[in-house]
Design a protein around this motif. Structure first.
Motif: not given
Length: 649
Positions: A302-322, A449-450, A609-612
């Motif tokens: 799902x690609x990069x995560x975090x401030x310079x991440x993909x929207x896919x990884x960051x959306x999954x990180x937001x809701x991840x339970x583990x 990201x890219x 990235x929809x991130x900060x």
């Protein structure tokens, strides 16, 4: 009464042969005899020595390296410690560190510099190595141990302390530091440095400071000091009970997420990670150092995560339970300044060879080699699969991000390029095993990201220290470590101007790299950040000072293409996608350094990235732009989580 020496001492005196060498000659002989072994593969640990000579080391380590070269030539063999002349002390450390990273920390270089500024120029490189947990041996010269000529040229005189020199500044930046005041101290210092350099947990910069008079001093050394020595690179095994706890936590998860860090690469765990992801269906996001842990087109990627991440990884990180962190140190970019993981019930499993990183975020700490831990988790999760709806959600998010990347890469015939398009062209025109190198500015974030990784070692972005000037020097180190790969060095004009001199080193050594020099006429990254923080890109453009006293006049007439050519590189100036494509073909076919110079539009940004990233904004200001930025900042601050998640037992 006359004492009699013990019989054991008599025996030792009869059998222990010695060799008379200077301290510098002994240092080179010792380093040339050091080997490392992991999984049965044995290799020399030092590829050679980078250096710049001055009065502090020219007659010591300089003489020793010369003698080694001449003796090798006479014997018809390669030098034991090949010497490479650099142009900047900091850059030499960068090249050594990049080499070590490309070699998965199993091989590196020594770096020597002279007294005073020569040594302190290496401080930035030492910090970079230690922060990134990459091995490099620094051999800075020092002032006289005898102090007979004090104060000597470039000596620091402190009224309160007679034994402090500028080299003491290395202490907080090195994982190991020692100063050899007497020849007898050298063996312990070098062994101590090797212990740290070959330790997966402790590794970083190891600094052995040798005063200039001591370097040239002769001593009778035991021959055993120069015998080949093999250092085993350990793979710490996970405790079975901890693996069981981690597996139980993961098996109860509905929306798990793996975050792959640099430890995946350094332990060679890519195949094990791929197998675990395929077995369980758990998606894999990547930190900067972990980029390439999975191929970009793998269904679980799902690609990069975090401030310079993909929207896919960051959306999954937001809701991840583990969240399962593997070999990551959870930098502020990876965790989006602790705003990435927003599920109130989120739990963590942290797999790391270093306990310092394994305890971050709380949760279950699996202190072990990444590959060994992943392979232990596989059987424990034999019956676990993510829910079908989660698997479909992963695929949908990844597809949306892939489409966004393709749109960002799309070019128009004859139109000026932007940075996204330049990255896309390099990505598509390079071979899967080619390596992209970057470090600072806006490009590391955009690359994270890219860039579509197709090989485990094709992505090399230094983002632990994000050091401007690393790029060309780092590219040289990567190419030396991987001469069968083309190396594309992505560098903006701001970072290029800080250390362009290493082009001359690449020309000297015949090291082919392909710098892609992006001309933004200033600091594009900080300009964009400044604008987002309400500071209106102040002080970030290369301009004349205007009649009003501000730096807002016409652009400076800086010709970076001419600068690169003056240092000995071939240079191709391009403006369009078609010209860039032709230039890459020429550069790949060449056998020497070829710089591709391209001007881009710095105001075209990569997909959001929809991130900060937490960069504080002035709480009070007369500027409306700053006031608005502070309001946005306060909203994000409400999302930040505590340092430690709830305990798991």
């Amino acid at each position: 009464m006359v004492s009699t020496a013990p019989k054991a001492a008599d025996k030792l005196a009869d059998t222990e042969a010695t060799v008379r060498l200077t301290v510098a000659q002994a240092t080179i002989a010792f380093l040339a005899a050091q080997y490392v072994e992991r999984d049965g593969d044995r290799t020399p640990f030092f590829a050679g020595c980078f250096g710049i000579f001055g009065h502090g080391n020219v007659a010591g380590l300089g003489q020793a390296l010369l003698q080694d070269e001449i003796e090798a030539q006479a014997a018809g063999r390669a030098p034991r410690m090949p010497y490479v002349l650099g142009r900047n002390e900091q850059a030499m450390v960068h090249s050594a560190v990049a080499y070590a990273r490309q070699k998965d920390r199993l091989q590196t270089w020594a770096v020597t510099a002279s007294v005073g500024p020569g040594s302190t120029n290496m401080l930035t490189g030492a910090a970079l190595a230690t922060i990134n947990r990459l091995p490099v041996l620094l051999l800075p010269a020092d002032t006289f141990a005898t102090r007979v000529s004090s104060p000597v040229l470039q000596e620091l005189e402190l009224p309160s302390s007679g034994d402090v020199t500028v080299n003491d500044a290395f202490k907080p930046l090195s994982r190991y530091f020692d100063r050899v005041w007497r020849p007898e101290q050298l063996p312990a210092a070098l062994l101590g440095a090797m212990r740290v350099l070959t330790d997966p947990v402790e590794t970083g910069a190891a600094t052995v400071s040798i005063p200039q008079d001591v370097q040239a001093e002769a001593h009778d050394w035991p021959e055993s000091l120069f015998a080949e020595r093999t250092w085993h690179i350990a793979r710490p095994l996970p405790e079975r009970a901890v693996v069981a706890r981690a597996a139980a936590l993961i098996a109860a998860a509905r929306r798990p997420l793996i975050i792959a860090g640099g430890g995946v690469h350094y332990s060679g765990a890519e195949a094990a990670l791929t197998a675990l992801a395929e077995q369980t269906g758990i998606p894999v996001a990547e930190s900067q150092a972990g980029k390439g842990s999975l191929r970009h087109d793998h269904p679980q990627s799902v690609g990069a995560v975090g401030s310079t991440g993909s929207t896919a990884a960051n959306a999954l990180a937001t809701d991840a339970d583990v969240v399962i962190g593997i070999g990551t140190r959870y930098s502020d970019f990876t965790s989006a300044s602790r705003t990435a993981f927003n599920n109130p019930q989120v739990r963590f499993v942290n797999i790391n060879v270093a306990s310092l990183d394994a305890v971050k975020q709380g949760g279950v700490s699996v202190v072990a080699d990444a590959r060994e831990a992943i392979e232990a988790l596989g059987p424990a999760l034999a019956d676990y699969r993510v829910p079908d709806e989660y698997r479909s959600h992963i695929s949908e998010l990844a597809g949306e991000w892939d489409a966004a990347v393709s749109a960002a890469f799309a070019t128009e015939d004859g139109a000026q390029l932007n940075q996204n398009q330049v990255i896309g062209l390099v990505n598509s025109l390079s071979d899967p095993r080619d390596v992209v190198v970057c470090a600072a500015g806006s490009m590391p974030g955009d690359l994270h990201k890219l860039w579509r990784s197709r090989d485990r070692k094709s992505y090399h972005v230094e983002y632990g220290f994000s050091c401007m000037g690393y790029e060309i020097a780092g590219g040289i180190g990567v190419r030396m470590a991987a001469p069968d790969r083309d190396v594309f060095v992505m560098v903006g004009d701001g970072s290029y101007l800080m250390m362009a001199t290493e082009i001359a080193t690449a020309v000297q050594e015949g090291v082919k790299v392909i710098p892609v020099l992006v001309q933004n006429h200033g600091f594009a990254s900080i300009g964009g950040l400044s604008e987002s923080l309400g500071s209106q890109r102040f002080g970030t453009a290369y301009r004349y000072r205007g009649t009003d006293g501000r730096l807002d006049g016409d652009r400076l007439p800086v010709d970076l293409a001419a600068n690169a050519a003056s240092l000995g590189a071939d240079v191709i100036k391009v403006a369009t996608a078609a010209e860039f494509t032709d230039a890459v073909k020429v550069a790949k076919a060449a056998d020497r350094i070829t710089v591709i110079h391209v001007e881009t539009d710095p105001r075209v940004y990569a997909p959001d990235s929809h991130s900060w990233w937490d960069v504080p904004v002035s709480q009070v200001s007369a500027l409306e732009s700053t006031q608005q930025a502070y309001q946005r900042y306060t909203e994000w601050k409400k999302v930040q989580r505590p340092l430690i998640a709830p305990s798991d037992g």
